[in-house]
Design an enzyme around this catalytic site. Structure first.
Site, mmCIF file in Angstrom:
data_model
loop_
_atom_site.group_PDB
_atom_site.id
_atom_site.type_symbol
_atom_site.label_atom_id
_atom_site.label_comp_id
_atom_site.label_asym_id
_atom_site.label_seq_id
_atom_site.Cartn_x
_atom_site.Cartn_y
_atom_site.Cartn_z
ATOM 1 N N CYS A 148 0.848 -1.195 0.000
ATOM 2 C CA CYS A 148 0.000 0.000 0.000
ATOM 3 C C CYS A 148 0.880 1.241 0.000
ATOM 4 O O CYS A 148 1.998 1.214 0.515
ATOM 5 C CB CYS A 148 -0.894 0.042 1.238
ATOM 6 S SG CYS A 148 -2.102 -1.281 1.358
ATOM 7 N N ASP A 160 -10.515 -3.092 -22.760
ATOM 8 C CA ASP A 160 -10.040 -3.137 -21.376
ATOM 9 C C ASP A 160 -8.605 -3.663 -21.412
ATOM 10 O O ASP A 160 -8.329 -4.800 -21.048
ATOM 11 C CB ASP A 160 -10.939 -4.053 -20.536
ATOM 12 C CG ASP A 160 -10.549 -4.058 -19.055
ATOM 13 O OD1 ASP A 160 -9.677 -3.245 -18.665
ATOM 14 O OD2 ASP A 160 -11.101 -4.876 -18.295
ATOM 15 N N CYS A 212 -6.782 0.794 -16.516
ATOM 16 C CA CYS A 212 -6.160 0.722 -15.186
ATOM 17 C C CYS A 212 -4.956 1.651 -15.102
ATOM 18 O O CYS A 212 -4.218 1.614 -14.117
ATOM 19 C CB CYS A 212 -5.748 -0.719 -14.869
ATOM 20 S SG CYS A 212 -4.564 -1.415 -16.037
#
Length: 463
Positions: A67, A391, A418
């Site tokens: 993260c 995509d 993305c």
């Protein structure tokens, strides 16, 4: 902040990138590395805090590279992700965006500005991942021949391949944590060795766990450096005893010197070749190497938006490029006349066909091959597209595919992305070829990381 989540600060006009610093903050920092026009610094002291700063709940957050934004409040994360999309559309795509200084474009009033909506977030942005991919190493005591030791597993430390051992990850489904913990325990008990990148020796490279959020089914994938697994029967028995919900235990063999997780050969050690799960009432069979979105709740939000942007009335021909295992295709098929999916990975196409059959959907067909080769052939065969959905991976669309879209002239293009920078680059190509970007919807698929998914709607300018 940079797209990697580093704070961008200035000392005497010189730009420094500081990990963990937020916009608006003043920090005391030690300069670590300097280049001609910028440098990198380590935060030593926080002198003035941002109102967006929060305490990261994860105990290993500062060491782990999984993260990047846990020190930032969730509402602020959502705002930053939208701004990240906007900045790329303006800077790379040269697009006028509503609400920015550049909204007038090249000549004000020439075209409506692109609407970038607020990022769709999660009510509970924790424990959302249905798949864990955990690199395995040996504890130092084992490497030095001392007592204790055994297998360790976790995320890599930031900017390195040093594994930070962990038993709990706050963005993983709890079941994934439990499975990884148990597999490490069983491996240690059986004397299983971990793969060492430098020497190329050792057996276990990764443990991959997939959990069906709706079905509850669990797949355990052992990625090994060789086919032979010592004490294989005991390992399988141990996993089955420790994890009652497991329905599939699979081995993937990867003997290459590479950072890529999976090798080419996969075999089922026990149970089913696949697990099943659902998205918005559509059932999917998921194999060890299938691409399947890791955040089911937000995937439904993303795909519903893609279907909305497609503007389907029930009669349209839709082409789904980069269709994977057919996830978006099957969402589209519920409202389209006919859907044609193409994907370069043959195993994914077999999964897509199986998933269509699984759901009784007979107006979706799938073909394996490069989209930029297959779609032009379809065009020659007389297949026209009212809507094309793409995509692509992070690198964006292949140039030949963009040229194919422009040649086929669908009424609408729906671009699921993305990566905001390659999205902006490809939108510019489509805009120059006769399309107009109407709106973009960012979706937070990966809370507490710097990644953001988006779906964009383009329509032909002559319509």
């Amino acid at each position: 902040m940079t797209h990697e989540g580093e704070g961008v600060g200035r000392a005497d006009g010189f730009t420094l990138f500081v990990q963990g610093a937020l916009p608006g903050e003043r920090v005391k920092a030690k300069v670590l590395k300097v280049k001609k026009q910028y440098g990198y610094a380590k935060q030593l002291e926080l002198l003035q805090s941002s109102p967006d700063r929060v305490d990261a709940p994860c105990p290993i957050y500062k060491q782990c590279g999984g993260c990047q934004l846990q020190h930032m409040g969730y509402d602020a994360q959502l705002r930053w992700k939208r701004q990240h999309v906007v900045d790329n559309l303006v800077r790379i795509g040269k697009l006028p965006v509503a609400g920015t200084m550049e909204q007038g474009g090249a000549s004000s009033g020439e075209r409506p500005a692109v609407i970038v909506h607020p990022t769709i977030g999660m009510d509970n942005p924790w424990r959302y991942r249905n798949k864990a991919q955990v690199p395995i190493g040996m504890a130092m005591a084992s490497l030095e021949g001392g007592a204790g030791g055994g297998l360790i597993g976790g995320f890599y430390a930031r900017g390195s391949h040093r594994i930070i051992d962990m038993d709990e990850c706050l963005i993983q489904h709890e079941q994934n944590d439990e499975v990884v913990r148990r597999v490490k325990e069983i491996g240690k008990r059986l004397g299983i060795t971990a793969y060492d990148e430098e020497s190329g020796r050792g057996l276990l490279r990764h443990v991959v766990v997939r959990t069906g959020f709706i079905s509850g089914e669990i797949m355990v994938v052992l990625v090994t450096n060789g086919r032979k697994i010592p004490h294989a029967d005991q390992w399988i028995e141990g996993i089955r005893e420790a994890i009652p919900g497991v329905t599939s235990i699979v081995q993937n063999i990867n003997t290459r010197t590479t950072n890529v997780i999976f090798g080419d050969e996969t075999r089922t050690l026990w149970g089913s070749d696949v697990i099943y799960d659902e998205l918005d009432g559509i059932r999917f069979a998921i194999s060890a190497r299938s691409f399947y979105q890791v955040n089911p709740a937000q995937t439904v939000e993303l795909y519903r938006k893609a279907v909305e942007y497609a503007g389907l009335t029930g009669s349209e021909n839709v082409i789904d490029a980069y269709c994977g295992i057919g996830t978006i295709s099957l969402f589209l098929a519920r409202q389209a006349g006919q859907v044609y999916g193409v994907e370069i990975v043959p195993e994914a196409i077999e999964d897509a066909k199986r998933n269509a059959e699984l759901n009784g959907i007979d107006n979706a067909s799938f073909e394996s091959g490069p989209a930029e080769v297959v779609i032009p052939r379809w065009r020659k065969e007389g297949i026209a597209a009212d809507v094309i959905v793409v995509d692509p991976p992070r690198k964006g669309c292949d140039t030949a595919l963009l040229e194919t879209i422009l040649a086929m002239k669908p009424e609408r293009v729906v671009y699921v992305s993305c990566n905001p920078s390659t999205l902006a680059r490809d939108l510019r190509v489509l805009e120059d070829g006769g399309y107009r970007t109407v709106e973009v919807q960012p979706v937070d698929m990966f809370p507490h990381t710097v990644h953001v998914e988006s779906v964009a709607l383009l329509v032909r300018k002559d319509m």
